[in-house]
Each structure stands twice: as structure tokens, then as C-alpha cells.
Design an enzyme around this catalytic site. Structure first.
Site, short mmCIF file in Angstrom:
data_model
loop_
_atom_site.label_atom_id
_atom_site.label_comp_id
_atom_site.label_asym_id
_atom_site.label_seq_id
_atom_site.Cartn_x
_atom_site.Cartn_y
_atom_site.Cartn_z
CB CYS A 184 1.19 7.39 14.22
SG CYS A 184 2.05 8.31 12.93
CB CYS A 200 -6.48 -1.29 3.15
SG CYS A 200 -5.32 -2.42 2.39
#
Length: 131
Positions: free
Chosen positions: A48, A120
Site C-alpha cells: 500500500c 483489479c
């Protein structure tokens, strides 16, 4: 960054690019085939961009042909959180970082085996750590 040590939105606006902030905090998306990792093939981990949590591994990455990095599963069952998204006139499953709740993308039930899932994910909210 940990859940007990949140980063301020002001600091995030200073640290992230406008595109990263728009995607992570405002639920935006990058145009297809423009992200750094859609065709990326190196071995490693995708983290992240906001908090550094490990989200996905290259071993689960596949070419979905959609123009966004796609994965069959997160790095661990608790790496991402899924939420119902009924924006844009459709119902989808949004994927967020479980640690900091940054928007990552969506998951769809049209991926390859063994999971049948396609995570995705926007390249802009990922950082790559090679093996």
C-alpha cells in the site's frame, strides 16, 4: 504507519501525488493501460502506498487484459477489506487496504482458477518491493 498511528489527510496530500490521493482517499481510478504495474512481471510484493502494508504478491498476478494489475488473491486473507460499492449505477465489490482503508480497486468473480477472482487494482496506490 499502524492503525493506532493514523496519518493526517493534510500529510497525505503533501506526501502523495494528486493521482495517488484521488484514488486512495476519494475512490478514483487511473485510466486503463497507464499504470506502472499493469504489465509488470518482476517477482516481489505489492504494498500500500499509504501505509506500506503488504497487499498482493507477484505469484498471484495475471494478465487480465483489462489494463490494470490483476491478482487472483491478496497476500493474506486479512490484507484487504471488501465493501459493497453501488456508485456509477452498478453494484461492485470495492477493495480497500485493511490497515488504512485506502481505496485500491474492485474484485470481480471472473478471474482464473484456483480462486475464480480478479482483484483489479490501481497501480498508483501500490509500491513494488522486489524479492
Amino acid at each position: 504507519m499502524s492503525p493506532s498511528d493514523p496519518i493526517s489527510e493534510t500529510e497525505l496530500r503533501q506526501r502523495l501525488t494528486p493521482e495517488q490521493y484521488h484514488i486512495a482517499r476519494e475512490g478514483g481510478t487511473e485510466p486503463a493501460f497507464t499504470g506502472a504495474y499493469h504489465a509488470h512481471k518482476a517477482s516481489g510484493r505489492y504494498r500500500c502506498v499509504v501505509c506500506g502494508a503488504e497487499l498482493f504478491r507477484s505469484s498471484e498476478k495475471f494478465d487480465s487484459g483489462t489494463g490494470w494489475p490483476s491478482y487472483t488473491a491478496p497476500a493474506s486473507p486479512d490484507a484487504v477489506a471488501e465493501h459493497r460499492d453501488s456508485s456509477h449505477g452498478m453494484v461492485r465489490t470495492e477493495v480497500r487496504c485493511a490497515r488504512c482503508q485506502s481505496h485500491l480497486g474492485h474484485v470481480f468473480p471472473d478471474g482464473p482458477e484456483p480462486t475464480g477472482l480478479r482483484y483489479c487494482i490501481n497501480s498508483a496506490v501500490l509500491e513494488f518491493e522486489p524479492d
